[in-house]
Design a protein around this motif. Sequence first.
Motif, mmCIF file in Angstrom:
data_model
loop_
_atom_site.group_PDB
_atom_site.id
_atom_site.type_symbol
_atom_site.label_atom_id
_atom_site.label_comp_id
_atom_site.label_asym_id
_atom_site.label_seq_id
_atom_site.Cartn_x
_atom_site.Cartn_y
_atom_site.Cartn_z
ATOM 1 N N ASN A 1 0.803 -1.210 0.000
ATOM 2 C CA ASN A 1 0.000 0.000 0.000
ATOM 3 C C ASN A 1 0.845 1.274 0.000
ATOM 4 O OD1 ASN A 1 -2.325 -1.592 0.145
ATOM 5 N ND2 ASN A 1 -2.220 -1.695 2.382
ATOM 6 N N GLN A 2 2.165 1.126 0.066
ATOM 7 C CA GLN A 2 3.050 2.280 0.126
ATOM 8 C C GLN A 2 3.240 2.900 -1.257
ATOM 9 O OE1 GLN A 2 4.060 3.732 2.748
ATOM 10 N NE2 GLN A 2 5.270 5.280 1.691
ATOM 11 N N LYS A 3 3.278 4.222 -1.308
ATOM 12 C CA LYS A 3 3.487 4.903 -2.584
ATOM 13 C C LYS A 3 4.872 4.581 -3.120
ATOM 14 C CE LYS A 3 0.247 8.740 -2.174
ATOM 15 N NZ LYS A 3 0.094 10.219 -2.255
ATOM 16 N N LYS A 4 4.948 4.493 -4.460
ATOM 17 C CA LYS A 4 6.204 4.080 -5.093
ATOM 18 C C LYS A 4 6.705 5.158 -6.048
ATOM 19 C CE LYS A 4 5.117 -0.887 -4.946
ATOM 20 N NZ LYS A 4 3.854 -0.790 -4.221
ATOM 21 N N LEU A 5 8.014 5.255 -6.124
ATOM 22 C CA LEU A 5 8.673 6.120 -7.087
ATOM 23 C C LEU A 5 9.393 5.229 -8.086
ATOM 24 C CD1 LEU A 5 9.596 8.893 -8.112
ATOM 25 C CD2 LEU A 5 11.491 8.784 -6.479
ATOM 26 N N LEU A 6 8.929 5.240 -9.334
ATOM 27 C CA LEU A 6 9.461 4.366 -10.381
ATOM 28 C C LEU A 6 9.462 2.902 -9.940
ATOM 29 C CD1 LEU A 6 12.486 6.519 -11.673
ATOM 30 C CD2 LEU A 6 10.063 6.670 -12.254
ATOM 31 N N GLY A 7 8.401 2.531 -9.224
ATOM 32 C CA GLY A 7 8.231 1.143 -8.791
ATOM 33 C C GLY A 7 8.903 0.788 -7.486
ATOM 34 N N ILE A 8 9.602 1.743 -6.857
ATOM 35 C CA ILE A 8 10.310 1.487 -5.600
ATOM 36 C C ILE A 8 9.554 2.148 -4.442
ATOM 37 C CG2 ILE A 8 12.478 1.727 -4.339
ATOM 38 C CD1 ILE A 8 12.682 -0.025 -6.844
ATOM 39 N N PRO A 9 9.143 1.381 -3.422
ATOM 40 C CA PRO A 9 8.432 1.970 -2.279
ATOM 41 C C PRO A 9 9.305 2.984 -1.539
ATOM 42 C CG PRO A 9 8.286 -0.431 -2.266
ATOM 43 C CD PRO A 9 9.317 -0.075 -3.287
ATOM 44 N N ILE A 10 8.718 4.130 -1.228
ATOM 45 C CA ILE A 10 9.420 5.173 -0.478
ATOM 46 C C ILE A 10 8.765 5.289 0.896
ATOM 47 C CG2 ILE A 10 10.076 7.614 -0.396
ATOM 48 C CD1 ILE A 10 11.371 6.213 -2.716
ATOM 49 N N PHE A 11 9.523 5.047 1.943
ATOM 50 C CA PHE A 11 8.988 5.104 3.297
ATOM 51 C C PHE A 11 9.412 6.401 3.988
ATOM 52 C CE2 PHE A 11 9.171 0.622 2.239
ATOM 53 C CZ PHE A 11 7.915 0.189 2.631
ATOM 54 N N LEU B 1 13.271 15.875 -4.722
ATOM 55 C CA LEU B 1 12.483 16.740 -5.606
ATOM 56 C C LEU B 1 11.385 15.959 -6.317
ATOM 57 C CD1 LEU B 1 15.372 18.888 -7.158
ATOM 58 C CD2 LEU B 1 13.751 19.571 -5.368
ATOM 59 N N ALA B 2 11.718 14.735 -6.756
ATOM 60 C CA ALA B 2 10.730 13.904 -7.441
ATOM 61 C C ALA B 2 9.550 13.580 -6.518
ATOM 62 C CB ALA B 2 11.385 12.616 -7.940
ATOM 63 N N CYS B 3 9.845 13.270 -5.258
ATOM 64 C CA CYS B 3 8.791 12.969 -4.290
ATOM 65 C C CYS B 3 7.896 14.183 -4.075
ATOM 66 C CB CYS B 3 9.397 12.511 -2.970
ATOM 67 S SG CYS B 3 10.110 10.854 -3.021
ATOM 68 N N ARG B 4 8.501 15.358 -4.000
ATOM 69 C CA ARG B 4 7.713 16.580 -3.824
ATOM 70 C C ARG B 4 6.813 16.846 -5.031
ATOM 71 N NH1 ARG B 4 12.564 20.468 -1.451
ATOM 72 N NH2 ARG B 4 12.671 19.516 0.640
ATOM 73 N N ILE B 5 7.367 16.664 -6.226
ATOM 74 C CA ILE B 5 6.604 16.884 -7.459
ATOM 75 C C ILE B 5 5.412 15.935 -7.537
ATOM 76 C CG2 ILE B 5 6.703 16.616 -9.975
ATOM 77 C CD1 ILE B 5 9.625 17.641 -9.785
ATOM 78 N N LEU B 6 5.621 14.689 -7.105
ATOM 79 C CA LEU B 6 4.576 13.662 -7.188
ATOM 80 C C LEU B 6 3.685 13.612 -5.953
ATOM 81 C CD1 LEU B 6 6.768 10.850 -8.785
ATOM 82 C CD2 LEU B 6 5.001 12.198 -9.933
ATOM 83 N N GLY B 7 3.948 14.496 -4.988
ATOM 84 C CA GLY B 7 3.123 14.549 -3.782
ATOM 85 C C GLY B 7 3.295 13.356 -2.865
ATOM 86 N N TRP C 1 6.856 11.304 -16.717
ATOM 87 C CA TRP C 1 5.805 10.366 -17.122
ATOM 88 C C TRP C 1 5.022 9.851 -15.919
ATOM 89 C CZ3 TRP C 1 3.492 10.156 -21.447
ATOM 90 C CH2 TRP C 1 4.152 10.505 -22.625
ATOM 91 N N GLU C 2 5.680 9.731 -14.781
ATOM 92 C CA GLU C 2 4.957 9.367 -13.557
ATOM 93 C C GLU C 2 3.936 10.443 -13.216
ATOM 94 O OE1 GLU C 2 5.706 6.787 -10.709
ATOM 95 O OE2 GLU C 2 6.050 5.750 -12.609
ATOM 96 N N LEU C 3 4.335 11.710 -13.400
ATOM 97 C CA LEU C 3 3.437 12.832 -13.121
ATOM 98 C C LEU C 3 2.251 12.829 -14.075
ATOM 99 C CD1 LEU C 3 3.051 15.392 -11.390
ATOM 100 C CD2 LEU C 3 4.336 16.655 -13.118
ATOM 101 N N ASP D 1 -5.981 10.710 -11.617
ATOM 102 C CA ASP D 1 -6.798 11.600 -10.811
ATOM 103 C C ASP D 1 -8.023 12.094 -11.572
ATOM 104 O OD1 ASP D 1 -5.046 11.334 -8.742
ATOM 105 O OD2 ASP D 1 -3.961 13.209 -9.116
ATOM 106 N N LYS D 2 -7.896 12.150 -12.919
ATOM 107 C CA LYS D 2 -8.997 12.638 -13.752
ATOM 108 C C LYS D 2 -10.074 11.572 -13.967
ATOM 109 C CE LYS D 2 -7.930 16.888 -14.894
ATOM 110 N NZ LYS D 2 -8.874 18.011 -14.598
ATOM 111 N N ILE D 3 -9.628 10.299 -13.860
ATOM 112 C CA ILE D 3 -10.571 9.201 -14.097
ATOM 113 C C ILE D 3 -11.499 9.004 -12.902
ATOM 114 C CG2 ILE D 3 -10.785 6.710 -14.517
ATOM 115 C CD1 ILE D 3 -8.122 6.851 -16.011
#
Length: 256
Positions: free
Chosen positions: A5-15, A75-81, A245-247, A254-256
């Motif tokens: 359930n953890q959010k991932k950055l390029l498929g890697i979980p960020i804790f 920075l990537a984590c901030r951009i992706l929330g 592309w993740e963004l 979010d639009k769906i």
Amino acid sequence: MNEKNQKKLLGIPIFPLTKNKVLEKIKKYFKRPTGFYHIVSLNPENLVIASENLEFKKVIKTAQIKIVDGIGVVLACRILGMRMGERITGVDLMKDLLLMANEMRLRVLFIGGKGNLANKLVNCYSQKYPQAKFFGLEGILDIKNPKKKEEKKIFSIIANFKPHLVLVAFGSPFQELWIARHKKEFSNCVVMGVGGALDFLAGKVPRAPVFLRKIGLEWFFRLLVQPWRWRRQMRLIKFGWLVFWELIKKFLEDKI
């Protein structure tokens, strides 16, 4: 925390871990070691390599501790929330672990580094932290093609020395892949790939001034000191593209 359930950055979980929490987890393991305990650093370069190398991606995903090292990941984590907790550089965590080794009277093994670097560090830290025990090995001359004789020597020393903490300096992704392939031999050890960080400890390579570290430009200073690293920095471009592309995907979801 559930990794699924953890959010991932390029498929890697960020804790969202703080450095104190990371040190607390490692200290708890030192007191009651069970199995293999792997620490990996997340930076743009490693995440790009993981997107291209499935074995490396699996190694990073299954590591017990994943620290957010590179400013690009922040920075990537901030951009992706995404919540990412505290940025922890591998060099700083390594210094904290060596201090912990002294306080807990642990055995530390340095593997890698050019020339006699590991043994030089043993001499230095044996004086600085006399309560800990240190051992150094040059290790493997060509990590892309390790010889059985070299590995046999390393694991024979590990079996006799029984280190609590092992710091491996072969460079990514080779050090992480090599560590994971030998997790059985590293059972009951905390193992961390530290790349060129041993050069910082030995004073062979100067570290960026504190103000540059605080604003996330340590990578730029290192590029100035070691200009041959420019080829590796090219991965930053691909990292930016992958995050873009993740963004886009996040926006569409979010639009769906």
